[in-house]
Design an enzyme around this catalytic site. Sequence first.
Site, PDB file in Angstrom:
ATOM      1  N   ASP A  80      68.475  52.495  21.974  1.00 11.68           N
ATOM      2  CA  ASP A  80      68.929  53.718  21.686  1.00 11.68           C
ATOM      3  C   ASP A  80      67.678  54.707  21.703  1.00 11.68           C
ATOM      4  OD1 ASP A  80      71.529  52.544  21.229  1.00 11.68           O
ATOM      5  OD2 ASP A  80      70.859  52.479  18.847  1.00 11.68           O
TER       6      ASP A  80
HETATM    7  N1  URA Z   1      70.728  47.566  18.031  1.00 11.13           N
HETATM    8  C1  URA Z   1      70.806  48.843  17.870  1.00 11.13           C
HETATM    9  O1  URA Z   1      71.689  49.503  17.039  1.00 11.13           O
HETATM   10  N2  URA Z   1      70.119  49.779  18.580  1.00 11.13           N
HETATM   11  C2  URA Z   1      69.260  49.538  19.578  1.00 11.13           C
HETATM   12  O2  URA Z   1      68.595  50.366  20.068  1.00 11.13           O
HETATM   13  C3  URA Z   1      68.983  47.946  19.539  1.00 11.13           C
HETATM   14  C4  URA Z   1      69.769  47.231  18.866  1.00 11.13           C
END
Ligand code: URA
Length: 227
Positions: A80
């Site tokens: 993310d």
């Molecule tokens: N899980 C998430 O919620 N975000 C990420 O970036 C990676 C794993």
Amino acid sequence: RKKRVTVNDNIVTKPESKINTDGDSVNVDGNAVGYHEYEYFMLNKPAGVVSATDDNTCTTVIDLIKTNNRKDLFPVGRLDKDTTGLMIITDDGNFSHDILSPKKHVKKEYEVTLDIPLTNDMVEGLEKGVKLNDGECKSAILEITGTYTGKVTLKEGRYHQIKRMFGCYKAKVIELNRICIGNLYLPNDLRLGEIRELSESELDLIKEKNIKVGLAINPDTDLSTIY
Ligand code: URA
């Protein structure tokens, strides 16, 4: 055409000349030129950078590679925008598939900070497999490291998976940092935003099967405590 290029010590002036990438020795101005079929980089992704190859408004992980002279590099999986940590960038589609496919059992380890204290209920729930709206997650390991902090080990990578898993416990993820893929740990000296090529041995660490989860060797671990 300026006679600066040699192949096996013979001057080559025709641009269309073919070389054997396994055996031929290519020099420019007397300096050996290496050839790699594919490129592999590791990045310590900062927050605010998107895991995409191009974006109209945000900096992408590919923008951070200053030495990029290949057009086809892409990030292996997604983190993310607000997630930090280890990200692999390559132009090798098969390698990427092997790292991401849940069938290949390559683990990914994250440090997580929540807005509420972690509980044993969460540990048990993640181990059993949290039910999300797109199906049940595979068993995940949660190790509680502090009141609000823990380490999560996953063998799959669904959209916002960790945030959604903790959402089932009414918890919000405040910080998320990926520290390991396969058996490759984010090196302590790779600062946020830094990127470098992976060595052969680091590539092998990523591809190693993690049959015994939890026995991945962190570079800081005193080996005498394991063997
Ligand atoms: N899980 C998430 O919620 N975000 C990420 O970036 C990676 C794993």
